[in-house]
Design an enzyme around this catalytic site. Sequence first.
Site, PDB file in Angstrom:
ATOM      1  N   GLU A   1      55.392  75.446  61.520  1.00 19.34           N
ATOM      2  CA  GLU A   1      55.145  75.882  60.142  1.00 19.34           C
ATOM      3  C   GLU A   1      56.374  75.671  59.247  1.00 19.34           C
ATOM      4  OE1 GLU A   1      53.045  79.757  59.525  1.00 19.34           O
ATOM      5  OE2 GLU A   1      54.655  80.105  58.101  1.00 19.34           O
TER       6      GLU A   1
ATOM      7  N   SER B   1      56.318  83.218  61.581  1.00 17.54           N
ATOM      8  CA  SER B   1      55.508  82.411  62.504  1.00 17.54           C
ATOM      9  C   SER B   1      56.119  81.026  62.598  1.00 17.54           C
ATOM     10  CB  SER B   1      54.078  82.257  61.990  1.00 17.54           C
ATOM     11  OG  SER B   1      53.383  83.467  62.044  1.00 17.54           O
TER      12      SER B   1
ATOM     13  N   ARG C   1      48.650  77.207  54.767  1.00 20.69           N
ATOM     14  CA  ARG C   1      50.112  77.029  54.847  1.00 20.69           C
ATOM     15  C   ARG C   1      50.557  75.659  54.321  1.00 20.69           C
ATOM     16  NH1 ARG C   1      49.298  81.583  55.878  1.00 20.69           N
ATOM     17  NH2 ARG C   1      50.288  82.872  57.469  1.00 20.69           N
TER      18      ARG C   1
HETATM   19  N1  EPU Z   1      48.409  87.517  70.294  1.00 17.19           N
HETATM   20  C1  EPU Z   1      48.746  87.303  71.609  1.00 17.19           C
HETATM   21  N2  EPU Z   1      50.077  87.364  71.954  1.00 17.19           N
HETATM   22  C2  EPU Z   1      51.055  87.605  71.036  1.00 17.19           C
HETATM   23  C3  EPU Z   1      50.695  87.830  69.686  1.00 17.19           C
HETATM   24  C4  EPU Z   1      49.346  87.775  69.342  1.00 17.19           C
HETATM   25  O1  EPU Z   1      47.889  87.074  72.475  1.00 17.19           O
HETATM   26  O2  EPU Z   1      52.220  87.615  71.415  1.00 17.19           O
HETATM   27  C5  EPU Z   1      46.977  87.451  69.888  1.00 17.19           C
HETATM   28  C6  EPU Z   1      46.581  88.720  69.172  1.00 17.19           C
HETATM   29  O3  EPU Z   1      46.080  89.664  70.068  1.00 17.19           O
HETATM   30  C7  EPU Z   1      45.523  88.245  68.218  1.00 17.19           C
HETATM   31  C8  EPU Z   1      45.898  86.811  67.929  1.00 17.19           C
HETATM   32  O4  EPU Z   1      46.834  86.413  68.931  1.00 17.19           O
HETATM   33  O5  EPU Z   1      44.256  88.258  68.805  1.00 17.19           O
HETATM   34  C9  EPU Z   1      46.470  86.600  66.554  1.00 17.19           C
HETATM   35  O6  EPU Z   1      47.678  87.325  66.402  1.00 17.19           O
HETATM   36  P1  EPU Z   1      48.098  88.083  65.072  1.00 17.19           P
HETATM   37  O7  EPU Z   1      46.942  88.841  64.546  1.00 17.19           O
HETATM   38  O8  EPU Z   1      49.351  88.775  65.322  1.00 17.19           O
HETATM   39  O9  EPU Z   1      48.322  86.954  63.977  1.00 17.19           O
HETATM   40  P2  EPU Z   1      48.868  85.493  64.086  1.00 17.19           P
HETATM   41  O10 EPU Z   1      47.725  84.541  64.096  1.00 17.19           O
HETATM   42  O11 EPU Z   1      49.826  85.425  65.191  1.00 17.19           O
HETATM   43  C10 EPU Z   1      48.958  85.120  61.488  1.00 17.19           C
HETATM   44  C11 EPU Z   1      49.938  84.492  60.530  1.00 17.19           C
HETATM   45  C12 EPU Z   1      51.039  85.470  60.159  1.00 17.19           C
HETATM   46  C13 EPU Z   1      50.398  86.688  59.542  1.00 17.19           C
HETATM   47  C14 EPU Z   1      49.412  87.289  60.547  1.00 17.19           C
HETATM   48  C15 EPU Z   1      48.658  88.455  59.959  1.00 17.19           C
HETATM   49  C16 EPU Z   1      50.015  82.108  60.910  1.00 17.19           C
HETATM   50  C17 EPU Z   1      50.760  80.976  61.519  1.00 17.19           C
HETATM   51  N3  EPU Z   1      50.528  83.315  61.125  1.00 17.19           N
HETATM   52  O12 EPU Z   1      49.666  85.365  62.699  1.00 17.19           O
HETATM   53  O13 EPU Z   1      51.864  84.836  59.194  1.00 17.19           O
HETATM   54  O14 EPU Z   1      51.355  87.655  59.191  1.00 17.19           O
HETATM   55  O15 EPU Z   1      48.427  86.290  60.932  1.00 17.19           O
HETATM   56  O16 EPU Z   1      47.758  87.999  59.018  1.00 17.19           O
HETATM   57  O17 EPU Z   1      49.011  81.883  60.246  1.00 17.19           O
HETATM   58  C18 EPU Z   1      53.838  83.538  58.914  1.00 17.19           C
HETATM   59  O18 EPU Z   1      53.102  82.630  58.513  1.00 17.19           O
HETATM   60  O19 EPU Z   1      55.103  83.403  58.956  1.00 17.19           O
HETATM   61  C19 EPU Z   1      53.237  84.766  59.386  1.00 17.19           C
HETATM   62  C20 EPU Z   1      53.947  85.748  59.927  1.00 17.19           C
END
Ligand code: EPU
Length: 343
Positions: free
Chosen positions: A339, A243, A171
């Site tokens: 971010e 995010s 990012r």
């Molecule tokens: N989780 C929770 N609670 C929640 C949401 C998620 O415990 O409310 C847990 C999930 O179970 C999972 C982990 O957190 O084990 C990660 O969650 P998720 O897979 O939804 O992805 P993320 O890390 O929250 C990242 C990117 C997103 C991207 C997704 C999918 C960043 C900051 N965010 O989110 O990017 O779409 O992975 O690849 O890297 C963005 O940058 O704007 C964005 C949406």
Amino acid sequence: MTASSPSVQIDADLTALNTFGLPARAKHLLRVRSLKDAQQACVFRSIRPEGDPGLILGGGSNLVLRGATLDTVLKIDIPGRRKISENKETILVEAGAGEPWHDFVRWTLDNGWPGLENLALIPGTVGAAPVQNIGAYGLEVAERIESVEALDLATGNPTRLNAKDCQFDYRNSVFKRTNRWLITSVRFSLPRRWQPLLSYGELAKEIAADGIGQPTPQQISEAVIALRRRKLPDPAELGSAGSFFKNPIVGAKQYAALIKAHPALPHYPQPDGREKLAAAWLIDQCGWRGRRLGAVGCYAQQALVLVNYGGATGADVLRLAEQIQNDVQKRFGVALEPEPVFV
Ligand code: EPU
């Protein structure tokens, strides 16, 4: 200015130009539709009053406007997309910085040029994609960028930066670290020997649940779209900047202590031995998911997303973000870094 100059709007409302829907005004809003426009806009921008950030806007989807009146804002609307060349290994395509990202992804897929399907439905423009090195479902756009054409804001000279010059990171990029460049177009190198990229567990699960054995690029993009619709708010209905926090990366020692205390903590090993942690999980554990603070709140389906329920200001967003950061710091000793760009 001449007929090919950027159009200028005086005292423009920026609320509809940022997906968070935060209020702010610009004394001069310049719409940039070509490289020439961009060069003229650069000259205009260079004479703005001291202290004005000279904001360059794409889709406004990674932005928190604090509410001050800005002097000069450039909205990049440069259109165009074309195939440049192909060889045995790759297809080279180019798009203007103002093209909506998802329309561009769809255009590549419709033409039979896969490689960007994991990045379907990300809000924003082509020109904004390299700035924060957009990433999702196992792919970062840096892996597909051949080069970026940008104006050097100091000189107004168009320059082509290759992928290495862009200094991509999670990012982050040279475009986010410095305020030196105005991106006008981006070239993508798409692989001819395409392989589905299913390293992200949830995407693989989604494909399997649909009963698909060997997915096509279109099927992957459909699965990504379904996942995103389920977890992320539609910016047309609920304001947000995607995010809000980056997933924090911690050293081996801190990670060992954290995982011992919280065995369920989702984590992703990094090539350098550090560990990336799921910020959403940390925030969720602090009880923030679904909580509201006045006009803003933490989205119920994804704790990493802060939303505007209507009428929120930049100050409301900052107050909520700070409380979340404090709670995560207290409970886990981890600092969350926002971010979006704050202006
Ligand atoms: N989780 C929770 N609670 C929640 C949401 C998620 O415990 O409310 C847990 C999930 O179970 C999972 C982990 O957190 O084990 C990660 O969650 P998720 O897979 O939804 O992805 P993320 O890390 O929250 C990242 C990117 C997103 C991207 C997704 C999918 C960043 C900051 N965010 O989110 O990017 O779409 O992975 O690849 O890297 C963005 O940058 O704007 C964005 C949406």
